[in-house]
Structures are given as structure tokens and as C-alpha cells.
Scaffold this motif. Sequence first.
Motif, PDB file in Angstrom:
ATOM      1  N   ARG A  53       7.285 -25.266   8.079  1.00 60.19           N
ATOM      2  CA  ARG A  53       8.637 -24.737   8.050  1.00 60.19           C
ATOM      3  C   ARG A  53       8.636 -23.335   7.440  1.00 60.19           C
ATOM      4  O   ARG A  53       7.996 -23.096   6.409  1.00 60.19           O
ATOM      5  CB  ARG A  53       9.535 -25.659   7.231  1.00 60.19           C
ATOM      6  CG  ARG A  53      11.000 -25.300   7.280  1.00 60.19           C
ATOM      7  CD  ARG A  53      11.861 -26.433   6.773  1.00 60.19           C
ATOM      8  NE  ARG A  53      13.272 -26.147   6.919  1.00 60.19           N
ATOM      9  CZ  ARG A  53      14.232 -27.073   6.773  1.00 60.19           C
ATOM     10  NH1 ARG A  53      13.893 -28.312   6.474  1.00 60.19           N
ATOM     11  NH2 ARG A  53      15.489 -26.750   6.924  1.00 60.19           N
ATOM     12  N   THR A  54       9.346 -22.420   8.084  1.00 63.37           N
ATOM     13  CA  THR A  54       9.408 -21.031   7.622  1.00 63.37           C
ATOM     14  C   THR A  54      10.687 -20.715   6.866  1.00 63.37           C
ATOM     15  O   THR A  54      10.823 -19.630   6.311  1.00 63.37           O
ATOM     16  CB  THR A  54       9.285 -20.078   8.815  1.00 63.37           C
ATOM     17  OG1 THR A  54      10.338 -20.353   9.756  1.00 63.37           O
ATOM     18  CG2 THR A  54       7.935 -20.254   9.511  1.00 63.37           C
ATOM     19  N   THR A  55      11.633 -21.642   6.872  1.00 65.33           N
ATOM     20  CA  THR A  55      12.895 -21.436   6.155  1.00 65.33           C
ATOM     21  C   THR A  55      12.951 -22.350   4.938  1.00 65.33           C
ATOM     22  O   THR A  55      12.078 -23.189   4.727  1.00 65.33           O
ATOM     23  CB  THR A  55      14.092 -21.716   7.076  1.00 65.33           C
ATOM     24  OG1 THR A  55      13.996 -23.072   7.562  1.00 65.33           O
ATOM     25  CG2 THR A  55      14.093 -20.773   8.269  1.00 65.33           C
ATOM     26  N   ARG A  56      13.987 -22.199   4.149  1.00 63.81           N
ATOM     27  CA  ARG A  56      14.137 -23.003   2.944  1.00 63.81           C
ATOM     28  C   ARG A  56      14.439 -24.444   3.310  1.00 63.81           C
ATOM     29  O   ARG A  56      15.127 -24.741   4.287  1.00 63.81           O
ATOM     30  CB  ARG A  56      15.245 -22.431   2.071  1.00 63.81           C
ATOM     31  CG  ARG A  56      14.984 -21.016   1.585  1.00 63.81           C
ATOM     32  CD  ARG A  56      16.148 -20.504   0.768  1.00 63.81           C
ATOM     33  NE  ARG A  56      16.357 -21.309  -0.447  1.00 63.81           N
ATOM     34  CZ  ARG A  56      17.322 -21.081  -1.329  1.00 63.81           C
ATOM     35  NH1 ARG A  56      18.191 -20.093  -1.115  1.00 63.81           N
ATOM     36  NH2 ARG A  56      17.440 -21.834  -2.408  1.00 63.81           N
ATOM     37  N   GLY A  57      13.918 -25.367   2.516  1.00 67.07           N
ATOM     38  CA  GLY A  57      14.143 -26.776   2.761  1.00 67.07           C
ATOM     39  C   GLY A  57      12.846 -27.554   2.744  1.00 67.07           C
ATOM     40  O   GLY A  57      11.749 -26.989   2.684  1.00 67.07           O
ATOM     41  N   GLN A  59       9.745 -30.005   4.037  1.00 68.47           N
ATOM     42  CA  GLN A  59       8.878 -30.017   5.203  1.00 68.47           C
ATOM     43  C   GLN A  59       8.978 -31.367   5.913  1.00 68.47           C
ATOM     44  O   GLN A  59       8.827 -32.421   5.283  1.00 68.47           O
ATOM     45  CB  GLN A  59       7.424 -29.750   4.799  1.00 68.47           C
ATOM     46  CG  GLN A  59       6.411 -29.888   5.917  1.00 68.47           C
ATOM     47  CD  GLN A  59       6.619 -28.863   7.014  1.00 68.47           C
ATOM     48  OE1 GLN A  59       6.998 -27.730   6.741  1.00 68.47           O
ATOM     49  NE2 GLN A  59       6.383 -29.263   8.249  1.00 68.47           N
TER      50      GLN A  59
END
Length: 325
Positions: A53-57, A59
Motif C-alpha cells: 500500500r502506498t497510501t496511509r492505512g 496493509q
Amino acid sequence: MPHKFNARRRDKIPKQKHRVTNWSEYNESLRQRGDLTVWVSEDALGLWSAPPRTTRGGQRKYSDLAVEICLTLGVVFKQPLRQTQGLMQSIVRLLGIEIIVPDFSTLSRRGNGLALQTRPRVNSHTAIHLVVDSTGLKILGEGEWLEEMHKTKRKRRSWRKLHLGLDLVSGEVVCSDLTTDDVGDPTALPVLLDQVDGSVSHFLADGAYDGEPTSEFLAARFGSMIEVTIPPPKNAKLSSNAAKDPTARDCHIAEIAARGRMAWQKATGYNQRSRGETLMGRWKAVIGPKLKARGFENQKTEAKIGVRVLNRMTGLGRPSFERTA
């Protein structure tokens, strides 16, 4: 339409007889429908884990493809989510690979709004002869047998409406949508046609789609040269400008008045619309007449996967018929 038109003398009309000319190939395609390697390939298992994942949050553990494979097995073999989890675990053990199978609650949660991978149309270079129809799928309510035998009080049944678009050339379902039972067929048509990725040369539908809004929308979407075959009602009237500039509907009304409805059906190819009704019967025989999912978004995902399943079975092989009597 032909069956309703000849209902009073149906018993005097001999039934057509056909035979399958490619029986060996079609028989093999029927066998392959139950082959697990058709539905679960090693390449797909290699894409089991979700990409980083490349965004916040947090996996995710499983990719959308992994969830789609599990839900597809549930649709093909008509298994609830818990049994689907067990089936997938047994496949993993037989293959001897080290992957973790999502549990039933994960499948239910990820099935809400699941984005399915887009797949190109089989004959993308040919124009589509589109047949559109709809049917009802039950989601709640007591069964007919329970009501008949035990005289239980009939509960208010809940339904969903499944709209499908069939390409007569390839036999592929090119568009689909699941709506509530109060959505009319013409209202659902724009969403269906937005899914069509090619040109449409011929549009076939029943009388529920009759009207200027449908004809104008089809002309704006696919051009004025599209051939639209929709039966007008018995009390249909010609437009005010029919003498100088008749519309396609005016031509249909005039031809029915001059030659009769049965001759009009043969001349326009409207009899091919029965293949849309055959598709609905095939859905209820292969996929089932009832949706298993509880939430509406999960039901829409289940319907989309059902379309993928039918198209996959069609790709394995179709019967070729010839008339014998």
C-alpha cells in the motif's frame, strides 16, 4: 411473443426439433465446467497477496483477485461463504502451496463493493447485436412449499431486479446491473449501455422499452444508424410527422398494420429476442434463482461474478444446432 400470440392454438403447432452438431466438443466443455483448474490457476495463486500500500492505512493481506477467486468458487459450486472457505483450503492443501485462505467474514466484508478486473470482449472488432432483458431474483421470503403444506402466512417477499445485455454474435453477456425491484427497465438502460465498450448495430428489447426516450438515447449513444427493434403496443399511434419524416417506430407500426405482427417479427429478426429469455433461464439453472448475500452491495458483487461465470462457461464451448423437424 410468438408463444403468447399463438397461445390458443399452441397444441396444434408442432414443436421444432434440433440436434447438436458438435456434441464431442460441447460435451468436453461441460466436463471442464467442474474442473478446478478452470477456475483456480497457478498464475492467479501467484497474485494472492495484496500489493504494498502506498497510501496511509493498514496493509491488506489478500488482493482483490484472491477474494474474487474465492467468491467465484462459491457461485460456481453454490456454496455459502463458510463452505467456500473450506473448499479453498482443501485446494491449497492439494496444490501444496503456502498461502492463507481468507475467512468467511473477510470474504463478506471485502465483497462489499469489490472491484473486479476488467476483461476484454471476445470479439471486440465486431459490432454488437444487443439483446436486453431483466428478471427477478429472490432474496427474502418463505418458500412456496412451506406456504402450501403448512399454510403459513405469506410474508412480503423481497426481490432484486437483474438486467442483462447479451451479444447475439458471441453469446457473451456484455453488460449487467442489479437494481431494486422498483427500477424500471428504461431507467436502468443508461447504466447498462455505459458498460458496452464497442459499437452496437442492432438493439432488441421487449415492449417495456418502447418510447421516444429510449430511441433518442440509443441514437445519441451509438449513432442514428443503429437498428432498433422494439415492438409497439397494439394501440400505438403514428407520430404527427410520420407522413413526411417517419421514425423507426412509425415504420414498425405501419408494417405491423400492413403485414401482421408475426410477419413483422420474422422480417425484423425480433424472434432472436427469445435468446435473452433463454439467458435468464440459464442464469437461474446454473447460478440460481436466489441471491445468497445479505447486503445490497454484496449482492451486486455476486451478480457481477455470476456474469463472469456464465461468460467463462460460454468461452469453454457452445453447442451448435441444426433443425431436423
